[in-house]
Scaffold this motif. Structure first.
Motif: not given
Ligand code: SF4
Ligand code: SF4
Length: 482
Positions: A434-449
Motif C-alpha cells: 500500500a502506498r503509505t508514507l514509509p512505502h512511498r519513501l522506500i519507492v522513492m529510494l529504490i527508483t533512484r539508487n
C-alpha cells in the motif's frame, strides 16, 4: 558549535524514530502480523537510541573530547550512508528506450490465435477454425482439450478454492464481466462521432489535445495515463478472440492505422488483492477490467467526437498486448512476473488503451530500477504456486526479446484449478505494498539508487517474509464465515 551538532544529531534521531513509528502504524494498517512485530522491535530500538542520546546529552557527555569525537564520527558515518542511499546511481539505458530496449534479435508479431486465452476460450471442437488451428499446431490439441474439459479460463467454477462458500464472490466477478462483454462490439470499441455535434472536427494543437485527452481519461477513472507512438511490432498479427459469433474476423490480419496510443492504468485495491489466490482477487481483477472497458470506450468516444478515428482496447478487444504499449508510454517497466510495474502502484494495476490518429505528444519511457530490483528479488518466482515464473537472475531471449518469460500454460492451468486469476505474484511483489508514507519513501529510494534496492529487497524478506501468506479478506467478501 557543539550545541549545533547536538541539535542536528538529536533531530536526525527523532526523525528516524518518527519514521520507525509511522512504519509500525503502516504495518498495523496493512494487517501484516509479521511486519508489525518486526517494525515494533525496530521502533523500540530506534526509541532506545534516542533516549540514550538525550541521556548522554543531559549529563554533558558530548561536551567532553570523547563525546565530541563520537558525535562527529556518528555524523560522518550517517551522512555518508544517507548520501550513498539517496544519490541517483547509473541509469538503465535499455529501460529508457522503452519496450524496444528489450530487442536483441528478430521479433515476430504475436498472433492472437496462439495465445492461451484465445485457444481455450474461443476455439470450439468440431468447428472449421478448430481444425485449421490444430492442423497447424498439432502439439497443442491434446493439452488444450484437457484444459477445456476442466472448464473455461477459471475452470468449472469461479472460486473453486473457496468451495463451498464461493457463490457470492463468483456472482460479483460475473457481474463485472458483463461490462466488457457489452462493450466489445465494433460500435462500442470503434465509436462514431455523435450526430448532435455542431462541428465535424474540432481543431486542437497536439499540446491542447494531449492535455484534454489525458484530463478526460483521468476524469472518467484512469489512475495513470501516458501516450506513445504505436510500434507496429507490438500489434497482434491476426485476430484470435471471438465473442459475438463474428467468426469472419478469426484469422484476419490486424492492422492498426493509428499513430498514437493513449495508455492508462487502474489501481487494484490493496485489500482485495491481499487474500490472493482466493476469490476476492478475481472480483477485483474483473472490476478493473470493467473499469478499463468503461474508460477506454469513453476516451475513444471523446476522440471520435473531436473528429478523429479511435479504437478502444480492453479485456475483450485487444489489437495489441498492453504491457509493451504501457512501457513505451512511460507508465512503468516490465517486471519478472510479466506485468507492468509502476512507480505509483507496482504491478497492482490493470491496463487499457485507445489507439487514435489524433495528433498527440508522446511521453518518454522511464527507468525506475525495476530490472535491477527483479534481478535481486525473485520473490514472485519463489512464491508462484505453479512455478511459472523463471527464477534465474538474468533474462533469456524469447522471440528476439531479452526478458523473463512467464509460462502462460502452467499459470493458466493453476487458474483453472483454483477458479481465480491467482495474482499471488502480484500480492507478494515488494512494489505492491500500500502506498503509505514509509512505502512511498522506500519507492522513492529504490527508483533512484541501486544500494537502496539491495537493502530494501532484504528488508522486505525480513519484515514480510520470503513467502508472505494471504491476508484476511474484506468482510463482505469473506468465504469462510458464511
Ligand atoms: S516480486 Fe520481485 S522479482 Fe518479482 S516482479 Fe516483484 S520485484 Fe520483480
Ligand atoms: S498468477 Fe499465480 S500461477 Fe500465474 S504466474 Fe502469478 S503466481 Fe504464478
Amino acid at each position: 558549535m557543539t550545541s549545533v551538532l547536538i541539535f542536528i544529531v538529536g533531530l536526525a534521531f527523532s526523525v528516524q524514530a518518527f519514521i520507525g513509528f509511522i512504519f509500525l502504524v503502516s504495518c498495523i494498517w496493512e494487517k501484516e502480523r509479521r511486519a508489525t512485530l518486526f517494525s515494533g522491535l525496530q521502533f523500540m530500538g530506534m526509541l532506545a537510541v534516542l533516549v540514550v542520546f538525550f541521556f548522554l546529552s543531559s549529563i554533558g557527555f558530548f561536551e567532553t573530547a570523547l563525546g565530541l569525537a563520537v558525535l562527529i564520527a556518528g555524523l560522518l558515518v550517517a551522512g555518508s550512508l544517507a548520501f550513498l542511499l539517496t544519490k541517483r546511481t547509473a541509469p538503465n539505458h535499455q529501460a529508457l528506450q522503452g519496450a524496444k530496449g528489450l530487442i536483441v534479435g528478430d521479433v515476430k508479431r504475436y498472433d492472437e490465435r496462439e495465445i492461451v486465452f484465445a485457444r481455450r476460450r474461443s476455439l470450439r471442437p468440431g468447428s472449421e477454425h478448430y481444425k485449421i488451428f490444430y492442423q497447424k499446431h498439432p502439439g497443442l490439441e491434446e493439452v488444450d482439450a484437457r484444459k477445456r474439459a476442466q472448464g473455461g479460463s477459471l475452470g468449472q467454477y469461479i472460486g473453486t478454492i473457496d468451495r463451498p462458500h464461493e457463490g457470492p464472490n463468483a456472482a460479483a466477478t460475473l457481474a463485472s464481466w458483463a461490462v466488457p462483454i457489452h462493450l466489445s462490439k465494433p460500435d462500442a470499441y470503434n465509436p462514431q462521432p455523435s450526430p448532435n455535434l455542431r462541428e465535424e472536427k474540432i481543431n486542437l494543437s497536439p499540446e491542447e489535445a494531449t492535455e484534454k485527452v489525458k484530463g478526460y481519461a483521468q476524469s472518467v477513472g484512469a489512475d495513470l495515463v501516458g501516450i506513445t507512438e504505436v510500434n507496429p511490432l507490438w500489434t497482434y498479427s491476426h485476430r484470435g478472440e471471438i465473442y459475438h459469433e463474428n467468426w469472419e474476423d478469426w484469422g484476419k490480419e490486424i492492422k492498426v492505422n493509428h499513430k498514437y496510443a493513449v495508455v492508462f492504468a487502474m489501481e487494484m485495491s490493496f485489500e482485495m488483492v491481499g487474500p490472493a489466490p482466493h476469490s476476492p482477487t478475481v472480483i477485483e481483477s474483473m472490476r478493473n477490467y470493467a473499469r478499463g472497458a468503461f474508460i477506454a470506450t469513453q476516451v475513444a468516444g471523446f476522440i471520435a467526437n473531436l473528429g478523429y478515428s479511435a479504437t478502444a482496447n480492453h479485456l475483450l478487444h485487444y489489437d495489441s498486448p498492453m504491457v509493451p504499449l504501457a512501457v513505451d508510454a512511460g507508465l512503468g517497466e516490465l517486471g519478472r512476473l510479466g506485468y507492468l510495474i509502476t512507480k505509483q502502484f507496482g504491478p497492482r494495476i490493470r491496463l487499457g488503451a485507445v489507439t487514435t490518429d489524433l495528433p498527440l505528444i508522446p511521453d518518454k519511457p522511464v527507468d525506475i530500477g525495476v530490472e535491477d530490483f527483479c534481478k535481486i528479488c525473485k520473490k514472485c518466482a519463489v512464491c508462484c504456486p505453479s512455478n511459472s515464473i523463471p527464477p534465474a537472475k538474468d533474462q533469456t531471449v524469447v522471440n528476439g526479446l531479452l526478458r523473463w518469460k512467464l509460462n502462460a500454460e502452467t499459470c493458466y492451468e493453476y487458474w483453472g484449478k483454483v477458479g481465480t486469476d491467482c495474482n499471488v505474484c502480484m500480492r507478494v511483489c515488494p512494489w505492491s505494498h500500500a502506498r503509505t508514507l514509509p512505502h512511498r519513501l522506500i519507492v522513492m529510494l529504490i527508483t533512484r539508487n541501486k544500494f537502496a534496492r539491495r537493502i530494501f529487497s532484504v528488508m522486505d524478506d525480513i519484515f514480510y517474509g520470503k513467502r508472505p501468506k494471504p491476508k484476511p479478506a474484506p468482510k463482505w467478501t469473506r468465504f469462510d464465515t458464511i
